[in-house]
Design a protein around this motif. Structure first.
Motif, PDB file in Angstrom:
ATOM      1  N   VAL A 125      -0.145  23.484  -0.455  1.00  0.00           N
ATOM      2  CA  VAL A 125      -0.618  24.333   0.641  1.00  0.00           C
ATOM      3  C   VAL A 125      -1.798  23.694   1.377  1.00  0.00           C
ATOM      4  CG1 VAL A 125      -1.811  26.516   1.131  1.00  0.00           C
ATOM      5  CG2 VAL A 125       0.247  26.509  -0.274  1.00  0.00           C
ATOM      6  N   GLY A 126      -2.621  22.941   0.677  1.00  0.00           N
ATOM      7  CA  GLY A 126      -3.790  22.334   1.311  1.00  0.00           C
ATOM      8  C   GLY A 126      -3.521  21.052   2.060  1.00  0.00           C
ATOM      9  N   TYR A 127      -2.264  20.687   2.230  1.00  0.00           N
ATOM     10  CA  TYR A 127      -1.896  19.410   2.849  1.00  0.00           C
ATOM     11  C   TYR A 127      -2.621  19.130   4.173  1.00  0.00           C
ATOM     12  CZ  TYR A 127       1.013  15.747   4.925  1.00  0.00           C
ATOM     13  OH  TYR A 127       1.441  14.593   5.512  1.00  0.00           O
ATOM     14  N   PRO A 128      -2.701  20.079   5.127  1.00  0.00           N
ATOM     15  CA  PRO A 128      -3.309  19.757   6.425  1.00  0.00           C
ATOM     16  C   PRO A 128      -4.799  19.396   6.345  1.00  0.00           C
ATOM     17  CG  PRO A 128      -2.007  21.771   6.560  1.00  0.00           C
ATOM     18  CD  PRO A 128      -2.160  21.453   5.117  1.00  0.00           C
ATOM     19  N   LEU A 129      -5.474  19.802   5.277  1.00  0.00           N
ATOM     20  CA  LEU A 129      -6.924  19.593   5.183  1.00  0.00           C
ATOM     21  C   LEU A 129      -7.301  18.260   4.551  1.00  0.00           C
ATOM     22  CD1 LEU A 129      -8.094  23.137   4.001  1.00  0.00           C
ATOM     23  CD2 LEU A 129      -8.165  22.192   6.311  1.00  0.00           C
ATOM     24  N   TYR A 130      -6.350  17.609   3.919  1.00  0.00           N
ATOM     25  CA  TYR A 130      -6.694  16.438   3.114  1.00  0.00           C
ATOM     26  C   TYR A 130      -6.875  15.177   3.957  1.00  0.00           C
ATOM     27  CZ  TYR A 130      -4.906  19.323  -0.737  1.00  0.00           C
ATOM     28  OH  TYR A 130      -4.666  20.339  -1.624  1.00  0.00           O
ATOM     29  N   VAL A 131      -7.807  14.345   3.534  1.00  0.00           N
ATOM     30  CA  VAL A 131      -7.878  12.955   3.981  1.00  0.00           C
ATOM     31  C   VAL A 131      -7.005  12.149   3.033  1.00  0.00           C
ATOM     32  CG1 VAL A 131      -9.355  10.925   4.224  1.00  0.00           C
ATOM     33  CG2 VAL A 131     -10.184  13.168   4.962  1.00  0.00           C
ATOM     34  N   LYS A 132      -6.017  11.451   3.566  1.00  0.00           N
ATOM     35  CA  LYS A 132      -5.060  10.732   2.734  1.00  0.00           C
ATOM     36  C   LYS A 132      -5.175   9.234   3.034  1.00  0.00           C
ATOM     37  CE  LYS A 132      -2.061  13.555   4.483  1.00  0.00           C
ATOM     38  NZ  LYS A 132      -2.979  14.625   4.903  1.00  0.00           N
ATOM     39  N   VAL A 133      -5.619   8.496   2.034  1.00  0.00           N
ATOM     40  CA  VAL A 133      -5.826   7.054   2.195  1.00  0.00           C
ATOM     41  C   VAL A 133      -4.497   6.334   2.059  1.00  0.00           C
ATOM     42  CG1 VAL A 133      -6.999   5.022   1.290  1.00  0.00           C
ATOM     43  CG2 VAL A 133      -8.166   7.241   1.303  1.00  0.00           C
ATOM     44  N   LYS A 134      -4.204   5.486   3.006  1.00  0.00           N
ATOM     45  CA  LYS A 134      -2.929   4.764   3.018  1.00  0.00           C
ATOM     46  C   LYS A 134      -2.868   3.748   1.883  1.00  0.00           C
ATOM     47  CE  LYS A 134      -0.038   1.801   5.922  1.00  0.00           C
ATOM     48  NZ  LYS A 134       0.080   1.103   7.222  1.00  0.00           N
ATOM     49  N   PRO A 135      -1.765   3.702   1.119  1.00  0.00           N
ATOM     50  CA  PRO A 135      -1.616   2.662   0.094  1.00  0.00           C
ATOM     51  C   PRO A 135      -1.517   1.289   0.746  1.00  0.00           C
ATOM     52  CG  PRO A 135       0.437   3.885   0.364  1.00  0.00           C
ATOM     53  CD  PRO A 135      -0.604   4.606   1.181  1.00  0.00           C
ATOM     54  N   GLN A 136      -2.137   0.303   0.130  1.00  0.00           N
ATOM     55  CA  GLN A 136      -2.213  -1.033   0.717  1.00  0.00           C
ATOM     56  C   GLN A 136      -1.354  -2.049  -0.034  1.00  0.00           C
ATOM     57  OE1 GLN A 136      -3.665  -1.648   3.540  1.00  0.00           O
ATOM     58  NE2 GLN A 136      -4.576   0.399   3.755  1.00  0.00           N
ATOM     59  N   GLY A 137      -0.276  -1.599  -0.622  1.00  0.00           N
ATOM     60  CA  GLY A 137       0.570  -2.520  -1.368  1.00  0.00           C
ATOM     61  C   GLY A 137       0.124  -2.592  -2.814  1.00  0.00           C
ATOM     62  N   SER A 138       0.983  -3.073  -3.653  1.00  0.00           N
ATOM     63  CA  SER A 138       0.699  -3.090  -5.082  1.00  0.00           C
ATOM     64  C   SER A 138      -0.526  -3.946  -5.404  1.00  0.00           C
ATOM     65  CB  SER A 138       1.901  -3.630  -5.853  1.00  0.00           C
ATOM     66  OG  SER A 138       1.577  -3.805  -7.209  1.00  0.00           O
ATOM     67  N   PRO A 139      -1.567  -3.352  -5.985  1.00  0.00           N
ATOM     68  CA  PRO A 139      -2.723  -4.153  -6.381  1.00  0.00           C
ATOM     69  C   PRO A 139      -2.382  -5.109  -7.513  1.00  0.00           C
ATOM     70  CG  PRO A 139      -2.927  -1.916  -7.207  1.00  0.00           C
ATOM     71  CD  PRO A 139      -1.742  -1.935  -6.308  1.00  0.00           C
ATOM     72  N   PHE A 140      -1.416  -4.730  -8.333  1.00  0.00           N
ATOM     73  CA  PHE A 140      -1.038  -5.599  -9.437  1.00  0.00           C
ATOM     74  C   PHE A 140      -0.347  -6.861  -8.928  1.00  0.00           C
ATOM     75  CE2 PHE A 140      -1.320  -1.332 -11.194  1.00  0.00           C
ATOM     76  CZ  PHE A 140      -2.156  -1.554 -12.272  1.00  0.00           C
ATOM     77  N   LYS A 141       0.352  -6.748  -7.799  1.00  0.00           N
ATOM     78  CA  LYS A 141       0.953  -7.938  -7.196  1.00  0.00           C
ATOM     79  C   LYS A 141      -0.142  -8.893  -6.744  1.00  0.00           C
ATOM     80  CE  LYS A 141       3.995  -9.423  -3.409  1.00  0.00           C
ATOM     81  NZ  LYS A 141       4.829  -8.973  -2.274  1.00  0.00           N
ATOM     82  N   ARG A 142      -1.209  -8.374  -6.138  1.00  0.00           N
ATOM     83  CA  ARG A 142      -2.313  -9.236  -5.697  1.00  0.00           C
ATOM     84  C   ARG A 142      -2.970  -9.915  -6.893  1.00  0.00           C
ATOM     85  NH1 ARG A 142      -3.635  -4.740  -2.681  1.00  0.00           N
ATOM     86  NH2 ARG A 142      -5.563  -4.397  -3.841  1.00  0.00           N
ATOM     87  N   LEU A 143      -3.155  -9.159  -7.975  1.00  0.00           N
ATOM     88  CA  LEU A 143      -3.762  -9.760  -9.171  1.00  0.00           C
ATOM     89  C   LEU A 143      -2.856 -10.850  -9.739  1.00  0.00           C
ATOM     90  CD1 LEU A 143      -5.189  -6.614 -11.021  1.00  0.00           C
ATOM     91  CD2 LEU A 143      -6.304  -8.086  -9.337  1.00  0.00           C
ATOM     92  N   LEU A 144      -1.543 -10.597  -9.742  1.00  0.00           N
ATOM     93  CA  LEU A 144      -0.606 -11.602 -10.249  1.00  0.00           C
ATOM     94  C   LEU A 144      -0.620 -12.838  -9.364  1.00  0.00           C
ATOM     95  CD1 LEU A 144       1.595 -12.367 -12.266  1.00  0.00           C
ATOM     96  CD2 LEU A 144       3.266 -11.227 -10.774  1.00  0.00           C
ATOM     97  N   GLN A 145      -0.748 -12.657  -8.060  1.00  0.00           N
ATOM     98  CA  GLN A 145      -0.806 -13.802  -7.152  1.00  0.00           C
ATOM     99  C   GLN A 145      -2.020 -14.677  -7.455  1.00  0.00           C
ATOM    100  OE1 GLN A 145      -0.686 -11.636  -3.438  1.00  0.00           O
ATOM    101  NE2 GLN A 145       1.468 -12.121  -3.071  1.00  0.00           N
ATOM    102  N   VAL A 146      -3.140 -14.051  -7.790  1.00  0.00           N
ATOM    103  CA  VAL A 146      -4.346 -14.820  -8.142  1.00  0.00           C
ATOM    104  C   VAL A 146      -4.091 -15.631  -9.408  1.00  0.00           C
ATOM    105  CG1 VAL A 146      -6.751 -14.658  -8.876  1.00  0.00           C
ATOM    106  CG2 VAL A 146      -5.911 -13.190  -7.030  1.00  0.00           C
ATOM    107  N   VAL A 147      -3.478 -15.005 -10.406  1.00  0.00           N
ATOM    108  CA  VAL A 147      -3.220 -15.701 -11.671  1.00  0.00           C
ATOM    109  C   VAL A 147      -2.272 -16.872 -11.448  1.00  0.00           C
ATOM    110  CG1 VAL A 147      -2.187 -15.460 -13.962  1.00  0.00           C
ATOM    111  CG2 VAL A 147      -3.661 -13.643 -13.062  1.00  0.00           C
ATOM    112  N   VAL A 148      -1.202 -16.644 -10.675  1.00  0.00           N
ATOM    113  CA  VAL A 148      -0.227 -17.708 -10.421  1.00  0.00           C
ATOM    114  C   VAL A 148      -0.878 -18.850  -9.646  1.00  0.00           C
ATOM    115  CG1 VAL A 148       1.896 -18.278  -9.179  1.00  0.00           C
ATOM    116  CG2 VAL A 148       1.765 -16.179 -10.537  1.00  0.00           C
TER     117      VAL A 148
END
Length: 600
Positions: A239-262
């Protein structure tokens, strides 16, 4: 014209996940009734069926005590691990709002399964022939099909909780802004106290009303009321959907971490330049995952810096980087931040394992003690956990309203009076006292049982007041108010901003591993003592010895935490002039300034 420009900039700062401008009425404490109503009902539902589950398993399904205890801790461990999946989904694809909503639906289905299993006679074993019979010696235990129904229902609740738990705290904090981008950012740390205080109220209600109904009315209503609460939870949040600030997902953070390791692995033979300014930087690439500011280079874990060494072939002709070959300093530091957090995070695992017996062995202790408040009314054993919840609520209120204002005068810290490191350490120290108190009380309870010839009477009431258990429950409540909240603050503040749902998942993973560790500890003790310490008949067992062992482990854990704290390095990031840090405005500057997050 200037006023219009300023107004437009303020509106842009409040953009939604799809970058569309939103009214300034979004976010802030106006969203709390919906978010907290969701989490309060969720916590009420969880506590309502979980707090007394040991009784359901032993008295209704007729499972042996150790088997029931291990089943419960394994379930709690699984339920605390699923937030990792929820965090990945939220941070990479769905966003926090939809992950919470979907998790709530799954949880609702699991609760309905428990209600059905409690109401349908075929899904439970036949009741024992005589009152007070001691399962499993004289009672038929649940068969495979009956246990399968139970496991399936618990699995759905575990998956549903995995969508809710890692997201709801970060989602609530999002409503107050990141580093002061929205009004109310300085209130984030009060929000954490408010969040856990509200959860405590929900648990308190569950431990009184629901547990009483389970013990005195029936398990159908005992599970049905939490199921209704879960439905209200999902409805109030949506019910509170219209009031929320919703932060956009920026892609898998685990993929970025794996890219650093590789990338670091591929350049294992390359040397890191002495001048860190030569490492790869790309402000435009990092902008979506560095709204607070880009993380600055640190000297720890320098082998990972190889991922930021720029070599031939790392960039395309257009200048676009191949992220499996080269990473920016900011992305390397994201991984470093997570790695640096892990030793301190791990310290909570032992503390959680130690506290897990409050929902198993301590309840069985209470069942053998005098629980009468009046000649006709006695406290249900599981309701004793109320003293942990009450103490936590009082401690949180006193901490936020009394301790913090006083501490600010001496430390100058607006966010909490003391650091979350100090808060966690104090909580770990108090948890030692809690288990120590449990050992002393259990030794006395068993001694009285021996004096009255009750060692061979597991269903007999030992003439010792159940209120002797209050100190151990209360001390665990104080410990929760300190270490649990401090742990969440630490994970939220020190994690990379794009991984805050994942960091919250670490909080629940610690709970998962703690419960699994509790199972391992019980299994090892059971094997090493050949079943002498932990028995279905706790009057003949030596539960006090088990508590002494846990006390010793907690002391070792406290020294481990202090050592990890001593070597910890705070994350540091670069912010533009006029940006704020934790609600405290930085001095104006013509160039970007460096901000260290947190304080040792």
């Amino acid at each position: 014209m200037t006023d219009n420009l300023v107004s437009s900039m303020e509106t842009a700062a409040l953009a939604d996940e799809d970058a569309s401008p939103k009214k300034t009425k979004q976010g802030g404490f106006r969203t709390m009734p919906f978010i907290l109503a969701n989490e309060i009902c969720d916590r009420f539902a969880t506590a309502g069926f979980n707090a007394n589950m040991i009784t359901y398993l032993t008295q209704q399904l007729h499972l042996p005590l150790v088997e029931a205890s291990n089943l419960l801790t394994n379930f709690n461990g699984t339920a605390a691990f699923t937030p990792v999946l929820g965090a990945i989904i939220a941070d990479s694809r769905a966003g926090r709002f939809w992950t919470i909503a979907g998790g709530g639906v799954l949880y609702q289905l699991g609760m309905l399964g428990l209600v059905v299993s409690a109401l349908v006679p075929a899904l439970r074993p036949a009741s024992c022939g005589a009152t007070g019979a001691a399962p499993p010696l004289t009672c038929q235990r649940a068969n495979g099909g009956q246990l399968a129904m139970l496991y399936g229902s618990l699995l759905l609740t575990a998956l549903g909780g995995g969508g809710i738990r890692p997201c709801v705290v970060a989602f609530g904090a999002d409503q107050f802004g990141q580093r002061g981008k929205r009004p109310g950012g300085e209130q984030q740390w009060s929000y954490f106290n408010l969040y856990f205080f509200s959860m405590g109220l929900a648990v308190l209600l569950a431990l009184t009303v629901v547990v009483y109904i389970q013990e005195n009315v029936g398990w159908g209503w005992g599970f049905g009321i939490p199921a209704i609460a879960m439905f209200v939870s999902v409805l109030s949040f949506v019910v509170g959907y219209p009031l929320y600030v919703k932060v956009k997902p920026q892609g898998s953070p685990f993929k970025r971490l794996l890219q650093v390791v590789v990338a670091a692995f591929k350049k294992g033979k390359d040397s890191v330049p002495e001048d860190v300014g030569l490492l790869y930087q790309n402000k435009q690439l990092d902008a979506p995952v560095a709204a607070d500011g880009r993380l600055l280079h640190t000297d720890q874990l320098r082998f990972l810096d190889r991922a930021a060494v720029l070599t031939t072939g790392d960039l395309s002709d257009s200048g676009e980087p191949n992220l499996w070959r080269v990473s920016t300093v900011h992305r390397v530091e994201e991984l470093k931040s997570i790695v640096r957090m892990l030793p301190l995070w791990a310290a909570s695992i032992t503390a959680i394992a130690a506290a897990s017996h409050n929902f198993t062995f301590a309840i069985q202790q209470a069942r053998t003690m005098d629980r009468h408040l009046t000649p006709r009314f006695q406290i249900p054993p599981a309701t004793m956990i109320i003293f942990t919840t009450l103490t936590m609520l009082v401690s949180l209120a006193l901490y936020d309203r009394v301790f913090v204002p006083v501490a600010r005068r001496y430390t100058g810290r607006r966010s909490g009076g003391i650091t979350y490191f100090q808060r966690m350490g104090a909580g770990f120290a108090v948890s030692v006292l809690g288990v120590l108190a449990g050992a002393l009380v259990e030794a006395r309870r068993r001694r009285v049982a021996a004096e009255h010839g009750l060692l061979d009477s597991p269903s007999a009431v030992v003439p010792v007041s159940v209120f002797w258990l209050v100190p151990q429950y209360a001390l665990h409540g104080v410990s929760d108010a300190l270490s649990t909240v401090g742990h969440m603050e630490f994970l939220y503040d020190q994690s990379p901003e794009s991984m805050r749902s994942s960091a919250a998942a670490l909080f629940w993973v610690a709970g998962s591993l703690g419960n699994y560790l509790g199972t391992v500890l019980v299994t090892v003790v059971q094997s090493a003592t050949r079943g002498v310490w932990l028995q279905d008949n706790i009057n003949k067992g030596r539960l006090d010895y088990y508590y002494w062992l846990v006390t010793f482990l907690l002391v070792l854990n406290l020294f481990y935490y202090i050592a990890c704290f001593h070597f910890y390095t705070l994350k540091t990031f670069e912010v533009d002039a006029g940006r704020t840090n934790g609600g405290e405005r930085q001095p104006e500057a013509a160039e970007p300034c460096h901000v260290q997050v947190g304080s040792l």
